[in-house]
Design an enzyme around this catalytic site. Sequence first.
Site, PDB file in Angstrom:
ATOM      1  N   GLU A 177       0.806  -1.214   0.000  1.00 22.18           N
ATOM      2  CA  GLU A 177       0.000   0.000   0.000  1.00 22.18           C
ATOM      3  C   GLU A 177       0.847   1.275   0.000  1.00 22.18           C
ATOM      4  OE1 GLU A 177      -2.466  -0.745   3.394  1.00 22.18           O
ATOM      5  OE2 GLU A 177      -3.988  -1.782   2.215  1.00 22.18           O
ATOM      6  N   GLU A 205       6.928 -22.209   7.723  1.00 20.85           N
ATOM      7  CA  GLU A 205       7.313 -21.367   8.860  1.00 20.85           C
ATOM      8  C   GLU A 205       8.400 -22.008   9.726  1.00 20.85           C
ATOM      9  OE1 GLU A 205       4.638 -21.942  12.704  1.00 20.85           O
ATOM     10  OE2 GLU A 205       3.458 -21.149  11.038  1.00 20.85           O
TER      11      GLU A 205
END
Length: 302
Positions: free
Chosen positions: A83, A114
């Site tokens: 953004e 992960e």
Amino acid sequence: MNLTKLNTEQQNLKTLNIDLMETEEIISIINQEDLLVPNAIAKEIPSISSVVDRIVQAFKEGGRLIYTGAGTSGRLGILDASECPPTYGTDPEMVIGIIAGGKEATTEAIEGAEDDNEQGRQDLVDIGLTEKDVVVGIAASGRTPYTIGALQYANEIGAASVSVVCSKDSEMEKISAYTIAPIVGPEVVTGSTRMKAGTAQKLVLNMLTTASMIKIGKVYGNLMVDVQMTNEKLRKRAENIVKTATGASDEEASTALAEQNNNTKAAILQIMTGLKGNDVIQLLEKHSGHLRDAVSAFHSSK
């Protein structure tokens, strides 16, 4: 490690019978728990401020802000990074989000990603991490191997390392130079850290990039003067920003934007100073893109 000892994995005593509640009761208790998040973040404001100042230093020296994490944490980093270019006109490489498992992991779970400490390091090697950069590791538990690997590598090459966690005395906190740790308490659904922990992480990341962009001159007053006109809504927003900042008419704002190649900040400076063409850009560059400084300097010289 005994997961039940982690803040993020403990049972919430207020929701032990949530499966027996009516819909409105469920929604109400989620809302009540969410209200705890801002207070947890408020306690971390000094730490957040220190990290912002370090990020600003990195930007001024040509460094980058790099988010890294797994699952929800990684997705939030990618969201915040993505953004920045349309909102603040930044180069897409200035703020980067990296997730365990790669791009595919943004929309689906990649099993075992992960747990790969070495891949956390390698993903930073692959983007050419340098000592000028800031690496922000995001993990609710503070113990994700992928993110720990990234922070360890950041330390090894001299980059600034930051942990954004929701657990006390976490493994990541012991590794990183900076730690932001809003302790939001047990989740409504035990271990579902996309909820309060995820909300806290999102709010912290908002603060990191927003405050950093303000400090490097991407905002004038409270206006996003480096907004990129990539669609009709943003084009109209840019025109409104020019008018709000200068008091110009629709026609004056539109003309200035056209003459400054849709550069909102330059269009504002053109109207405020009467300068034209490249003279506007040169004045901005002289003041490192800080519009307020450029305006003040122009009027002081008259």
